[in-house]
Design an enzyme around this catalytic site. Sequence first.
Site, PDB file in Angstrom:
ATOM      1  N   GLY A  97      -9.367  -6.055  -4.200  1.00  0.00           N
ATOM      2  CA  GLY A  97     -10.091  -5.079  -4.229  1.00  0.00           C
ATOM      3  C   GLY A  97     -10.772  -5.000  -2.882  1.00  0.00           C
ATOM      4  O   GLY A  97     -12.525  -4.227  -3.096  1.00  0.00           O
ATOM      5  N   MET A 153      -0.489  -2.430  -5.975  1.00  0.00           N
ATOM      6  CA  MET A 153       1.039  -2.729  -5.787  1.00  0.00           C
ATOM      7  C   MET A 153       2.252  -2.456  -6.478  1.00  0.00           C
ATOM      8  O   MET A 153       2.714  -2.908  -6.607  1.00  0.00           O
ATOM      9  CB  MET A 153       0.683  -4.322  -5.560  1.00  0.00           C
ATOM     10  CG  MET A 153      -0.028  -4.381  -4.542  1.00  0.00           C
ATOM     11  SD  MET A 153      -0.112  -3.918  -2.837  1.00  0.00           S
ATOM     12  CE  MET A 153       1.527  -5.210  -2.222  1.00  0.00           C
ATOM     13  N   ILE A 173       5.249   0.510  -6.470  1.00  0.00           N
ATOM     14  CA  ILE A 173       5.526   1.993  -5.925  1.00  0.00           C
ATOM     15  C   ILE A 173       5.177   3.062  -7.738  1.00  0.00           C
ATOM     16  O   ILE A 173       5.878   3.168  -8.444  1.00  0.00           O
ATOM     17  CB  ILE A 173       6.752   1.489  -5.710  1.00  0.00           C
ATOM     18  CG1 ILE A 173       7.103   0.707  -4.650  1.00  0.00           C
ATOM     19  CG2 ILE A 173       7.891   3.101  -5.964  1.00  0.00           C
ATOM     20  CD1 ILE A 173       8.545   0.271  -4.312  1.00  0.00           C
ATOM     21  N   ASN A 212      -3.500   6.276   0.454  1.00  0.00           N
ATOM     22  CA  ASN A 212      -3.371   5.217   0.861  1.00  0.00           C
ATOM     23  C   ASN A 212      -3.679   4.758   1.909  1.00  0.00           C
ATOM     24  O   ASN A 212      -3.835   5.066   2.722  1.00  0.00           O
ATOM     25  CB  ASN A 212      -1.492   4.848   0.257  1.00  0.00           C
ATOM     26  CG  ASN A 212      -1.727   3.194   0.539  1.00  0.00           C
ATOM     27  OD1 ASN A 212      -1.810   2.725  -0.064  1.00  0.00           O
ATOM     28  ND2 ASN A 212      -0.223   3.225   1.242  1.00  0.00           N
ATOM     29  N   HIS A 242      -2.533   1.641   5.063  1.00  0.00           N
ATOM     30  CA  HIS A 242      -1.483   0.888   4.915  1.00  0.00           C
ATOM     31  C   HIS A 242      -1.955  -0.232   5.797  1.00  0.00           C
ATOM     32  O   HIS A 242      -2.294   0.008   7.021  1.00  0.00           O
ATOM     33  CB  HIS A 242      -0.255   1.572   4.707  1.00  0.00           C
ATOM     34  CG  HIS A 242       0.592   0.529   5.125  1.00  0.00           C
ATOM     35  ND1 HIS A 242       1.820  -0.446   4.215  1.00  0.00           N
ATOM     36  CD2 HIS A 242       1.967   0.302   6.806  1.00  0.00           C
ATOM     37  CE1 HIS A 242       2.510  -0.577   4.404  1.00  0.00           C
ATOM     38  NE2 HIS A 242       2.718  -0.640   5.966  1.00  0.00           N
ATOM     39  N   THR A 270       3.498  10.312   0.131  1.00  0.00           N
ATOM     40  CA  THR A 270       4.357  11.760  -0.322  1.00  0.00           C
ATOM     41  C   THR A 270       5.755  10.582  -0.929  1.00  0.00           C
ATOM     42  O   THR A 270       5.773   8.953  -1.098  1.00  0.00           O
ATOM     43  CB  THR A 270       4.829  12.150   1.419  1.00  0.00           C
ATOM     44  OG1 THR A 270       4.968  10.807   1.695  1.00  0.00           O
ATOM     45  CG2 THR A 270       3.281  13.102   1.655  1.00  0.00           C
ATOM     46  N   ASP A 309       5.349   4.305   1.921  1.00  0.00           N
ATOM     47  CA  ASP A 309       4.222   3.989   2.828  1.00  0.00           C
ATOM     48  C   ASP A 309       4.858   5.362   4.072  1.00  0.00           C
ATOM     49  O   ASP A 309       4.717   5.264   5.524  1.00  0.00           O
ATOM     50  CB  ASP A 309       4.848   2.803   3.826  1.00  0.00           C
ATOM     51  CG  ASP A 309       3.998   1.550   2.958  1.00  0.00           C
ATOM     52  OD1 ASP A 309       2.895   2.357   1.955  1.00  0.00           O
ATOM     53  OD2 ASP A 309       4.768   0.720   2.772  1.00  0.00           O
TER      54      ASP A 309
HETATM   55  C1  GRF Z   1      -4.839  -4.460   2.446  1.00  0.00           C
HETATM   56  O1  GRF Z   1      -4.486  -4.811   3.477  1.00  0.00           O
HETATM   57  C2  GRF Z   1      -4.251  -2.480   2.359  1.00  0.00           C
HETATM   58  O2  GRF Z   1      -4.501  -2.080   3.349  1.00  0.00           O
HETATM   59  C3  GRF Z   1      -3.253  -2.797   1.369  1.00  0.00           C
HETATM   60  O3  GRF Z   1      -3.251  -4.003   0.511  1.00  0.00           O
HETATM   61  C4  GRF Z   1      -4.076  -4.806   1.101  1.00  0.00           C
HETATM   62  C5  GRF Z   1      -5.351  -4.446   0.001  1.00  0.00           C
HETATM   63  O4  GRF Z   1      -6.256  -6.014   0.156  1.00  0.00           O
HETATM   64  N1  GRF Z   1      -2.211  -1.786   0.911  1.00  0.00           N
HETATM   65  P1  GRF Z   1      -7.634  -5.240  -0.893  1.00  0.00           P
HETATM   66  O5  GRF Z   1      -7.417  -5.145  -2.595  1.00  0.00           O
HETATM   67  O6  GRF Z   1      -8.164  -4.019  -0.870  1.00  0.00           O
HETATM   68  O7  GRF Z   1      -8.585  -6.493  -0.645  1.00  0.00           O
END
Ligand code: GRF
Length: 225
Positions: A25, A99, A101, A116, A118, A150, A154
């Site tokens: 987080g 994490m 989908i 999101n 990424h 969408t 990703d």
């Molecule tokens: C980050 O690198 C984000 O881009 C990806 O998952 C990771 C999450 O990290 N989607 P955190 O839990 O915010 O530290």
Amino acid sequence: MNRQQLLCDSRSLMKSLVILISGRGSNMKALLDAKLPTENITVISNNPKAAGLAVAEERGVQTLVVNHRNYSDRVSFDTALAEKIDGYQPDLIVLAGFMRILSDRFVNRYQNRLINIHPSLLPSFPGLKTHASALHEGVKIHGCTVHFVTPKVDYGPIILQAAVPILPDDTEQILAARVLQQEHYVYPQAVRWFLEGRLKNIENRVEICETTTRNTVLYSPGLPE
Ligand code: GRF
């Protein structure tokens, strides 16, 4: 408000935010520390052991767990999650290291108010292991992307990207840390723009109302003066 096209006319209204996490987080923490113009933030995790839950609670933010393991399939989990989310009537749902989908139905329900972050410069390197892939492919510039979600994973209209150079001694961990630092910078900025009603999504291109653009170019490796 017409959700299809977010106009620059709602910046005085206080908004409600739901942040979805699965793990440490750190992006959620950056959002909570950014003093965003919200009257209500709720953090929801699919993982009861997510370290980010304690970080949110320390800050007095309401948390909730919707454990995906308690549901037999993706659709029933997504339905339960959507029910909880809708209880807060959020203006924006923010995926911050979430994490799972999400089903097309879930994504379409929150069209234009689900975003999101990424850890790559999309559309390069969707999916997992983005830093390893960037090193493997020998690209010189890597980074992160904030985008509307969408159904295609990703993918989706890009709001904001940050680019970092790849340096000769980089390992996956060193590069990940350089990108993460930028994630913590751009995600609160993108969310702020949304909450201020500054994002206009026109045919897959996101325009940002009333921002100043500095003319900068990033070369990697750096060029001589
Ligand atoms: C980050 O690198 C984000 O881009 C990806 O998952 C990771 C999450 O990290 N989607 P955190 O839990 O915010 O530290």
